[in-house]
Design a protein around this motif. Structure first.
Motif, PDB file in Angstrom:
ATOM      1  N   ASP A  20       0.827  -1.207   0.000  1.00  0.00           N
ATOM      2  CA  ASP A  20       0.000   0.000   0.000  1.00  0.00           C
ATOM      3  C   ASP A  20       0.859   1.253   0.000  1.00  0.00           C
ATOM      4  OD1 ASP A  20      -2.319  -1.496  -0.014  1.00  0.00           O
ATOM      5  OD2 ASP A  20      -2.564  -1.437   2.159  1.00  0.00           O
ATOM      6  N   LEU A  21       1.901   1.259   0.817  1.00  0.00           N
ATOM      7  CA  LEU A  21       2.791   2.418   0.861  1.00  0.00           C
ATOM      8  C   LEU A  21       3.603   2.522  -0.432  1.00  0.00           C
ATOM      9  CD1 LEU A  21       3.813   4.823   2.452  1.00  0.00           C
ATOM     10  CD2 LEU A  21       5.460   3.314   3.594  1.00  0.00           C
ATOM     11  N   TYR A  22       3.933   1.384  -1.020  1.00  0.00           N
ATOM     12  CA  TYR A  22       4.641   1.410  -2.295  1.00  0.00           C
ATOM     13  C   TYR A  22       3.785   2.064  -3.381  1.00  0.00           C
ATOM     14  CZ  TYR A  22       7.621  -0.161  -6.128  1.00  0.00           C
ATOM     15  OH  TYR A  22       8.449  -0.198  -7.224  1.00  0.00           O
ATOM     16  N   ASP A  23       2.484   1.863  -3.331  1.00  0.00           N
ATOM     17  CA  ASP A  23       1.608   2.541  -4.289  1.00  0.00           C
ATOM     18  C   ASP A  23       1.550   4.046  -4.024  1.00  0.00           C
ATOM     19  OD1 ASP A  23       1.010   0.430  -5.898  1.00  0.00           O
ATOM     20  OD2 ASP A  23      -0.928  -0.022  -4.989  1.00  0.00           O
ATOM     21  N   VAL A  24       1.639   4.454  -2.773  1.00  0.00           N
ATOM     22  CA  VAL A  24       1.753   5.884  -2.461  1.00  0.00           C
ATOM     23  C   VAL A  24       3.004   6.451  -3.125  1.00  0.00           C
ATOM     24  CG1 VAL A  24       2.130   7.571  -0.609  1.00  0.00           C
ATOM     25  CG2 VAL A  24       0.461   5.733  -0.300  1.00  0.00           C
ATOM     26  N   GLU A  25       4.088   5.716  -3.045  1.00  0.00           N
ATOM     27  CA  GLU A  25       5.329   6.125  -3.699  1.00  0.00           C
ATOM     28  C   GLU A  25       5.147   6.221  -5.208  1.00  0.00           C
ATOM     29  OE1 GLU A  25       9.640   4.091  -4.565  1.00  0.00           O
ATOM     30  OE2 GLU A  25       8.872   3.956  -2.517  1.00  0.00           O
ATOM     31  N   ASN A  26       4.518   5.216  -5.800  1.00  0.00           N
ATOM     32  CA  ASN A  26       4.309   5.226  -7.247  1.00  0.00           C
ATOM     33  C   ASN A  26       3.481   6.421  -7.706  1.00  0.00           C
ATOM     34  OD1 ASN A  26       5.669   2.992  -8.495  1.00  0.00           O
ATOM     35  ND2 ASN A  26       4.270   1.614  -7.428  1.00  0.00           N
ATOM     36  N   ARG A  27       2.500   6.804  -6.916  1.00  0.00           N
ATOM     37  CA  ARG A  27       1.664   7.960  -7.285  1.00  0.00           C
ATOM     38  C   ARG A  27       2.440   9.265  -7.242  1.00  0.00           C
ATOM     39  NH1 ARG A  27      -2.272   4.909  -4.395  1.00  0.00           N
ATOM     40  NH2 ARG A  27      -1.955   6.105  -2.474  1.00  0.00           N
ATOM     41  N   ALA A  28       3.540   9.294  -6.497  1.00  0.00           N
ATOM     42  CA  ALA A  28       4.351  10.516  -6.379  1.00  0.00           C
ATOM     43  C   ALA A  28       5.382  10.652  -7.489  1.00  0.00           C
ATOM     44  CB  ALA A  28       5.059  10.536  -5.026  1.00  0.00           C
ATOM     45  N   ILE A  29       5.595   9.577  -8.233  1.00  0.00           N
ATOM     46  CA  ILE A  29       6.660   9.563  -9.233  1.00  0.00           C
ATOM     47  C   ILE A  29       6.316  10.440 -10.433  1.00  0.00           C
ATOM     48  CG2 ILE A  29       7.721   8.059 -10.981  1.00  0.00           C
ATOM     49  CD1 ILE A  29       7.816   5.867  -8.917  1.00  0.00           C
ATOM     50  N   ASP A  30       7.311  11.214 -10.860  1.00  0.00           N
ATOM     51  CA  ASP A  30       7.271  11.883 -12.166  1.00  0.00           C
ATOM     52  C   ASP A  30       6.025  12.749 -12.365  1.00  0.00           C
ATOM     53  OD1 ASP A  30       8.413  12.381 -14.721  1.00  0.00           O
ATOM     54  OD2 ASP A  30       7.140  10.857 -15.625  1.00  0.00           O
ATOM     55  N   PRO A  31       5.782  13.752 -11.496  1.00  0.00           N
ATOM     56  CA  PRO A  31       4.544  14.535 -11.587  1.00  0.00           C
ATOM     57  C   PRO A  31       4.376  15.301 -12.896  1.00  0.00           C
ATOM     58  CG  PRO A  31       6.123  15.572 -10.111  1.00  0.00           C
ATOM     59  CD  PRO A  31       6.661  14.219 -10.409  1.00  0.00           C
ATOM     60  N   ASP A  32       5.475  15.661 -13.555  1.00  0.00           N
ATOM     61  CA  ASP A  32       5.393  16.414 -14.808  1.00  0.00           C
ATOM     62  C   ASP A  32       5.464  15.521 -16.050  1.00  0.00           C
ATOM     63  OD1 ASP A  32       5.214  18.862 -13.435  1.00  0.00           O
ATOM     64  OD2 ASP A  32       7.387  18.936 -13.193  1.00  0.00           O
ATOM     65  N   GLY A  54       8.369  -7.450 -13.821  1.00  0.00           N
ATOM     66  CA  GLY A  54       8.468  -7.112 -12.411  1.00  0.00           C
ATOM     67  C   GLY A  54       7.442  -6.053 -12.071  1.00  0.00           C
ATOM     68  N   CYS A  55       6.185  -6.323 -12.421  1.00  0.00           N
ATOM     69  CA  CYS A  55       5.137  -5.293 -12.332  1.00  0.00           C
ATOM     70  C   CYS A  55       4.727  -4.982 -10.903  1.00  0.00           C
ATOM     71  CB  CYS A  55       3.920  -5.703 -13.153  1.00  0.00           C
ATOM     72  SG  CYS A  55       3.014  -7.141 -12.521  1.00  0.00           S
ATOM     73  N   GLY A  56       5.184  -5.765  -9.934  1.00  0.00           N
ATOM     74  CA  GLY A  56       4.889  -5.459  -8.537  1.00  0.00           C
ATOM     75  C   GLY A  56       3.401  -5.462  -8.249  1.00  0.00           C
ATOM     76  N   THR A  57       2.912  -4.358  -7.701  1.00  0.00           N
ATOM     77  CA  THR A  57       1.491  -4.240  -7.362  1.00  0.00           C
ATOM     78  C   THR A  57       0.610  -3.968  -8.567  1.00  0.00           C
ATOM     79  OG1 THR A  57       1.689  -1.865  -6.930  1.00  0.00           O
ATOM     80  CG2 THR A  57       2.082  -3.353  -5.064  1.00  0.00           C
ATOM     81  N   GLY A  58       1.212  -3.794  -9.743  1.00  0.00           N
ATOM     82  CA  GLY A  58       0.433  -3.534 -10.951  1.00  0.00           C
ATOM     83  C   GLY A  58       0.014  -2.094 -11.131  1.00  0.00           C
ATOM     84  N   HIS A  59       0.654  -1.180 -10.406  1.00  0.00           N
ATOM     85  CA  HIS A  59       0.256   0.229 -10.432  1.00  0.00           C
ATOM     86  C   HIS A  59       0.245   0.800 -11.839  1.00  0.00           C
ATOM     87  CE1 HIS A  59      -0.016   4.424  -8.995  1.00  0.00           C
ATOM     88  NE2 HIS A  59       0.852   4.680  -9.954  1.00  0.00           N
ATOM     89  N   TRP A  60       1.242   0.431 -12.664  1.00  0.00           N
ATOM     90  CA  TRP A  60       1.391   1.055 -13.974  1.00  0.00           C
ATOM     91  C   TRP A  60       0.594   0.357 -15.069  1.00  0.00           C
ATOM     92  CZ3 TRP A  60       3.407   5.638 -13.558  1.00  0.00           C
ATOM     93  CH2 TRP A  60       4.248   5.903 -12.471  1.00  0.00           C
ATOM     94  N   LEU A  61       0.050  -0.804 -14.799  1.00  0.00           N
ATOM     95  CA  LEU A  61      -0.601  -1.574 -15.852  1.00  0.00           C
ATOM     96  C   LEU A  61      -1.824  -0.862 -16.422  1.00  0.00           C
ATOM     97  CD1 LEU A  61      -0.378  -5.176 -14.335  1.00  0.00           C
ATOM     98  CD2 LEU A  61       1.093  -4.133 -16.073  1.00  0.00           C
ATOM     99  N   ALA A  62      -2.638  -0.269 -15.559  1.00  0.00           N
ATOM    100  CA  ALA A  62      -3.851   0.406 -16.036  1.00  0.00           C
ATOM    101  C   ALA A  62      -3.510   1.553 -16.977  1.00  0.00           C
ATOM    102  CB  ALA A  62      -4.674   0.902 -14.855  1.00  0.00           C
ATOM    103  N   MET A  63      -2.415   2.270 -16.695  1.00  0.00           N
ATOM    104  CA  MET A  63      -2.013   3.370 -17.563  1.00  0.00           C
ATOM    105  C   MET A  63      -1.660   2.851 -18.956  1.00  0.00           C
ATOM    106  SD  MET A  63       1.373   5.725 -17.389  1.00  0.00           S
ATOM    107  CE  MET A  63       2.306   4.295 -17.930  1.00  0.00           C
ATOM    108  N   TYR A  64      -0.938   1.734 -19.016  1.00  0.00           N
ATOM    109  CA  TYR A  64      -0.566   1.178 -20.310  1.00  0.00           C
ATOM    110  C   TYR A  64      -1.791   0.755 -21.110  1.00  0.00           C
ATOM    111  CZ  TYR A  64       4.189   0.851 -18.367  1.00  0.00           C
ATOM    112  OH  TYR A  64       5.410   1.123 -17.798  1.00  0.00           O
ATOM    113  N   VAL A  83      -2.070  -9.025  -5.869  1.00  0.00           N
ATOM    114  CA  VAL A  83      -2.428  -7.606  -5.779  1.00  0.00           C
ATOM    115  C   VAL A  83      -2.519  -6.998  -7.173  1.00  0.00           C
ATOM    116  CG1 VAL A  83      -1.713  -5.341  -4.926  1.00  0.00           C
ATOM    117  CG2 VAL A  83      -1.406  -7.363  -3.483  1.00  0.00           C
ATOM    118  N   ALA A  84      -1.547  -7.318  -8.028  1.00  0.00           N
ATOM    119  CA  ALA A  84      -1.537  -6.767  -9.383  1.00  0.00           C
ATOM    120  C   ALA A  84      -2.782  -7.189 -10.151  1.00  0.00           C
ATOM    121  CB  ALA A  84      -0.278  -7.215 -10.119  1.00  0.00           C
ATOM    122  N   GLY A  85      -3.198  -8.431  -9.988  1.00  0.00           N
ATOM    123  CA  GLY A  85      -4.395  -8.899 -10.670  1.00  0.00           C
ATOM    124  C   GLY A  85      -5.642  -8.168 -10.237  1.00  0.00           C
ATOM    125  N   GLN A  86      -5.694  -7.758  -8.978  1.00  0.00           N
ATOM    126  CA  GLN A  86      -6.836  -7.011  -8.476  1.00  0.00           C
ATOM    127  C   GLN A  86      -6.830  -5.570  -8.973  1.00  0.00           C
ATOM    128  OE1 GLN A  86      -6.275  -7.498  -4.280  1.00  0.00           O
ATOM    129  NE2 GLN A  86      -7.055  -9.601  -4.243  1.00  0.00           N
TER     130      GLN A  86
END
Length: 236
Positions: A20-32, A54-64, A83-86
């Motif tokens: 969950d905290l790792y997803d908080v980190e992912n949301r902070a990445i590369d704001p511009d 190595g998609c981890g929690t799958g945070h970036w998959l929806a964007m792709y 988690v990534a599947g969810q």
């Protein structure tokens, strides 16, 4: 069990411990969006098949999935795979690793690896496997930390987890010997709250490293973050 199934797999110290905290980190990445634009320039994925290795929690998959024709997340950690599947219901998520991709030859246009597996030297087996699944003209884009530039690099240098002196040169040379294109990108982390920044820094670094930096930057909700990208495709 999964370490035996995927011998290149080492559980992460962030996503695997606190997804969950790792997803908080992912949301902070590369704001511009400067990192994302550089990735798109090195290997466009609109209308193509893309693999997040190595998609981890799958945070970036929806964007792709907003632009790609097909999106596949590959993850060796069974807990993160669930988690990534969810998170990414419109992407296909499969168990695998850099050395063991459950994909046919020449079936993928783009592979992304963000901070996963490719920490040279000693990565040739995974690189061969990625090049096997890439179609002619396809590309692997590896996102790595810039060890030389940015506030995050300064934290890395102070950390007991820091790479050995000269490791950045070893990494650059390893990729150059294999004909990879190299690009530096200066971006940032930008968090919604100060508490998010504090929690993420304390996840990524020991208190002896994170706390002095936070004390020196009492009003910060982000920091500068440099990346190095390496892009390579199969031989013509």
């Amino acid at each position: 069990m999964d370490e035996a199934r995927f011998p290149d797999f080492t559980p992460s110290g962030n996503a695997a411990v606190n997804p969950d905290l790792y997803d908080v980190e992912n949301r902070a990445i590369d704001p511009d969006g400067v990192l994302l634009r550089a990735m798109q320039e090195l290997a466009p994925w609109v209308g193509k098949t893309i693999v997040d290795l190595g998609c981890g929690t799958g945070h970036w998959l929806a964007m792709y999935t907003e632009e790609a024709a097909e999106v596949v997340g590959v993850e060796p950690d069974p807990a993160l795979l669930e988690v990534a599947g969810q998170h990414a219901t419109t992407a296909r998520v499969v168990a695998g690793s850099a050395e063991h991709l459950p994909l046919p030859d020449r079936s993928v246009d783009v592979v992304h690896a963000r901070f996963a597996y490719f920490f040279p030297p000693g990565c040739d087996a995974g690189l061969r496997e990625v090049l096997r699944v890439l179609s002619p003209g396809g590309r692997l884009v590896v996102v790595d930390n810039d060890q030389r530039h940015g506030e995050f690099a300064e934290l890395l240098a102070s950390s007991p987890f820091a790479v050995p002196q000269g490791r950045a040169e070893v990494t650059d040379r390893w990729w150059a010997e294999r004909g990879a294109q190299r690009r530096e990108v200066m971006s940032a982390w930008s968090f919604a709250t100060r508490a998010d920044l504090e929690n993420v820094l304390r996840m990524e670094f020991p208190a002896a490293v994170a706390d002095p930096w936070l004390a020196r930057h009492p009003d910060a909700t982000g920091l500068s973050y440099g990346y190095v990208l390496f892009a390579i495709g199969p031989p013509a």
